[in-house]
Design a protein around this motif. Structure first.
Motif, PDB file in Angstrom:
ATOM      1  N   ILE A   1      -1.427  -4.666  -4.688  1.00 38.74           N
ATOM      2  CA  ILE A   1      -1.383  -3.664  -5.751  1.00 38.74           C
ATOM      3  C   ILE A   1      -2.643  -2.818  -5.712  1.00 38.74           C
ATOM      4  CG2 ILE A   1      -1.473  -3.337  -8.253  1.00 38.74           C
ATOM      5  CD1 ILE A   1       0.405  -5.762  -8.486  1.00 38.74           C
ATOM      6  N   GLY A   2      -3.764  -3.434  -5.447  1.00 41.36           N
ATOM      7  CA  GLY A   2      -5.018  -2.702  -5.382  1.00 41.36           C
ATOM      8  C   GLY A   2      -5.665  -2.564  -6.744  1.00 41.36           C
ATOM      9  N   LEU A   3      -6.450  -1.522  -6.903  1.00 43.02           N
ATOM     10  CA  LEU A   3      -7.193  -1.297  -8.130  1.00 43.02           C
ATOM     11  C   LEU A   3      -6.721  -0.018  -8.808  1.00 43.02           C
ATOM     12  CD1 LEU A   3     -10.759  -2.139  -6.780  1.00 43.02           C
ATOM     13  CD2 LEU A   3      -9.175  -3.648  -7.978  1.00 43.02           C
ATOM     14  N   PRO A   4      -6.818   0.034 -10.141  1.00 44.01           N
ATOM     15  CA  PRO A   4      -6.369   1.244 -10.828  1.00 44.01           C
ATOM     16  C   PRO A   4      -7.187   2.466 -10.405  1.00 44.01           C
ATOM     17  CG  PRO A   4      -7.488  -0.267 -12.337  1.00 44.01           C
ATOM     18  CD  PRO A   4      -7.375  -0.964 -11.018  1.00 44.01           C
ATOM     19  N   GLY A   5      -6.478   3.571 -10.168  1.00 45.92           N
ATOM     20  CA  GLY A   5      -7.143   4.811  -9.790  1.00 45.92           C
ATOM     21  C   GLY A   5      -7.721   4.820  -8.390  1.00 45.92           C
ATOM     22  N   PHE A   6      -7.330   3.880  -7.558  1.00 46.63           N
ATOM     23  CA  PHE A   6      -7.897   3.745  -6.221  1.00 46.63           C
ATOM     24  C   PHE A   6      -6.790   4.023  -5.205  1.00 46.63           C
ATOM     25  CE2 PHE A   6     -11.528   1.079  -4.240  1.00 46.63           C
ATOM     26  CZ  PHE A   6     -11.583   1.905  -3.154  1.00 46.63           C
ATOM     27  N   ASP A   7      -6.341   5.273  -5.147  1.00 53.83           N
ATOM     28  CA  ASP A   7      -5.214   5.636  -4.290  1.00 53.83           C
ATOM     29  C   ASP A   7      -5.496   5.463  -2.804  1.00 53.83           C
ATOM     30  OD1 ASP A   7      -3.747   6.283  -6.526  1.00 53.83           O
ATOM     31  OD2 ASP A   7      -4.344   8.387  -6.479  1.00 53.83           O
ATOM     32  N   SER A   8      -6.764   5.473  -2.438  1.00 52.36           N
ATOM     33  CA  SER A   8      -7.102   5.357  -1.022  1.00 52.36           C
ATOM     34  C   SER A   8      -7.390   3.904  -0.635  1.00 52.36           C
ATOM     35  CB  SER A   8      -8.312   6.230  -0.705  1.00 52.36           C
ATOM     36  OG  SER A   8      -9.415   5.814  -1.486  1.00 52.36           O
ATOM     37  N   MET A   9      -6.765   2.961  -1.360  1.00 53.72           N
ATOM     38  CA  MET A   9      -7.038   1.541  -1.145  1.00 53.72           C
ATOM     39  C   MET A   9      -6.878   1.109   0.318  1.00 53.72           C
ATOM     40  SD  MET A   9      -8.095  -1.313  -2.223  1.00 53.72           S
ATOM     41  CE  MET A   9      -8.130  -1.218  -3.969  1.00 53.72           C
ATOM     42  N   PRO A  10      -5.770   1.390   1.004  1.00 50.84           N
ATOM     43  CA  PRO A  10      -5.653   0.879   2.379  1.00 50.84           C
ATOM     44  C   PRO A  10      -6.800   1.334   3.281  1.00 50.84           C
ATOM     45  CG  PRO A  10      -3.539   1.628   1.600  1.00 50.84           C
ATOM     46  CD  PRO A  10      -4.558   2.066   0.574  1.00 50.84           C
ATOM     47  N   SER A  11      -7.160   2.611   3.234  1.00 55.55           N
ATOM     48  CA  SER A  11      -8.231   3.075   4.123  1.00 55.55           C
ATOM     49  C   SER A  11      -9.584   2.523   3.675  1.00 55.55           C
ATOM     50  CB  SER A  11      -8.262   4.601   4.187  1.00 55.55           C
ATOM     51  OG  SER A  11      -8.505   5.145   2.910  1.00 55.55           O
ATOM     52  N   ALA A  12      -9.785   2.371   2.374  1.00 57.50           N
ATOM     53  CA  ALA A  12     -11.050   1.814   1.876  1.00 57.50           C
ATOM     54  C   ALA A  12     -11.187   0.349   2.302  1.00 57.50           C
ATOM     55  CB  ALA A  12     -11.126   1.928   0.357  1.00 57.50           C
ATOM     56  N   LEU A  13     -10.100  -0.407   2.220  1.00 58.29           N
ATOM     57  CA  LEU A  13     -10.155  -1.819   2.613  1.00 58.29           C
ATOM     58  C   LEU A  13     -10.421  -1.962   4.104  1.00 58.29           C
ATOM     59  CD1 LEU A  13      -7.321  -3.475   0.506  1.00 58.29           C
ATOM     60  CD2 LEU A  13      -9.789  -3.669   0.178  1.00 58.29           C
ATOM     61  N   ASN A  14      -9.922  -1.041   4.904  1.00 54.04           N
ATOM     62  CA  ASN A  14     -10.144  -1.107   6.347  1.00 54.04           C
ATOM     63  C   ASN A  14     -11.609  -0.925   6.719  1.00 54.04           C
ATOM     64  OD1 ASN A  14      -7.517  -1.679   7.035  1.00 54.04           O
ATOM     65  ND2 ASN A  14      -6.939   0.470   7.170  1.00 54.04           N
ATOM     66  N   GLN A  15     -12.412  -0.394   5.824  1.00 57.37           N
ATOM     67  CA  GLN A  15     -13.840  -0.223   6.077  1.00 57.37           C
ATOM     68  C   GLN A  15     -14.621  -1.516   5.833  1.00 57.37           C
ATOM     69  OE1 GLN A  15     -15.208   3.177   3.874  1.00 57.37           O
ATOM     70  NE2 GLN A  15     -13.588   4.482   4.684  1.00 57.37           N
ATOM     71  N   LEU A  16     -13.968  -2.494   5.202  1.00 59.34           N
ATOM     72  CA  LEU A  16     -14.626  -3.775   4.940  1.00 59.34           C
ATOM     73  C   LEU A  16     -14.361  -4.733   6.086  1.00 59.34           C
ATOM     74  CD1 LEU A  16     -13.481  -4.222   1.225  1.00 59.34           C
ATOM     75  CD2 LEU A  16     -15.701  -3.376   2.010  1.00 59.34           C
ATOM     76  N   ASN A  17     -15.261  -5.715   6.262  1.00 62.13           N
ATOM     77  CA  ASN A  17     -14.966  -6.730   7.265  1.00 62.13           C
ATOM     78  C   ASN A  17     -13.906  -7.679   6.702  1.00 62.13           C
ATOM     79  OD1 ASN A  17     -16.171  -9.052   5.924  1.00 62.13           O
ATOM     80  ND2 ASN A  17     -18.173  -8.223   6.486  1.00 62.13           N
ATOM     81  N   LYS A  18     -13.339  -8.508   7.557  1.00 62.55           N
ATOM     82  CA  LYS A  18     -12.207  -9.354   7.158  1.00 62.55           C
ATOM     83  C   LYS A  18     -12.530 -10.273   5.987  1.00 62.55           C
ATOM     84  CE  LYS A  18      -9.604  -9.459  11.430  1.00 62.55           C
ATOM     85  NZ  LYS A  18      -9.029 -10.292  12.480  1.00 62.55           N
ATOM     86  N   SER A  19     -13.702 -10.873   5.975  1.00 64.82           N
ATOM     87  CA  SER A  19     -14.029 -11.807   4.889  1.00 64.82           C
ATOM     88  C   SER A  19     -14.203 -11.083   3.561  1.00 64.82           C
ATOM     89  CB  SER A  19     -15.269 -12.630   5.229  1.00 64.82           C
ATOM     90  OG  SER A  19     -16.398 -11.800   5.357  1.00 64.82           O
TER      91      SER A  19
END
Length: 173
Positions: A18-36
């Motif tokens: 689901i992600g976070l409210p108001g965070f429409d770019s969640m998939p691309s933002a999460l891809n910037q984080l490491n796996k852990s």
């Protein structure tokens, strides 16, 4: 690696999807984080937002569990459980884009029950109902009497395959 109860793990995965409210770019933002970092980013966010105050553990008699959380001076009880059990305790439902609760109607209750039947019978999903209740007075504990006049949030359908030992048990029978 998932550690813990499979239902809890599935709900955490749902929170991540689901992600976070108001965070429409969640998939691309999460891809910037490491796996852990990525695996529990949203779950960790929500855990920081809500202080867990008390809980009523699941019981087979009630077929549900509730947790009391505090956020910004407001207490909210969150409930999950068997749809028929939770639904019968709901007096309200969230049913519009404004996020306001409206009275639960008999028609809406029938529609929700029908959807749960469809998920279970046709799609073989294990279903849980989710609800909440704003608590007016500051409390430090919960009682089963608190689990009434809930606001229905929705149904979660989960794939729940049989455990590996089921096949051996069936063969033994």
């Amino acid at each position: 690696k998932n550690i813990g109860e499979s239902t809890e793990i599935a709900l955490r995965v749902l929170a991540e999807k689901i992600g976070l409210p108001g965070f429409d770019s969640m998939p691309s933002a999460l891809n910037q984080l490491n796996k852990s970092e990525r695996v529990s980013f949203c779950t960790n966010y929500w855990e920081r937002q809500f202080l867990k105050v008390a809980n009523l553990d699941f019981s087979h008699e009630r077929k549900m569990m509730s947790v009391l959380c505090r956020r910004k001076g407001q207490d909210i009880m969150f409930t999950k459980g068997a749809p028929e059990t939770v639904l019968e305790r709901c007096s309200y439902m969230l049913a519009n884009d404004e996020g306001k609760s409206v009275p639960m109607t008999a028609s809406a209750r029938r529609q929700i029950s029908s959807k749960v039947q469809h998920y279970g019978n046709s799609l073989a999903l294990r279903c849980l109902a989710l609800a909440l209740k704003p608590i007016q007075q500051e409390k430090e504990s919960l009682h089963v009497d608190d689990e009434k006049d809930l606001t229905f949030l929705g149904i979660v359908g989960m794939i729940d395959p049989p455990r590996s030992e089921v096949q051996k048990a069936l063969m033994t029978c």
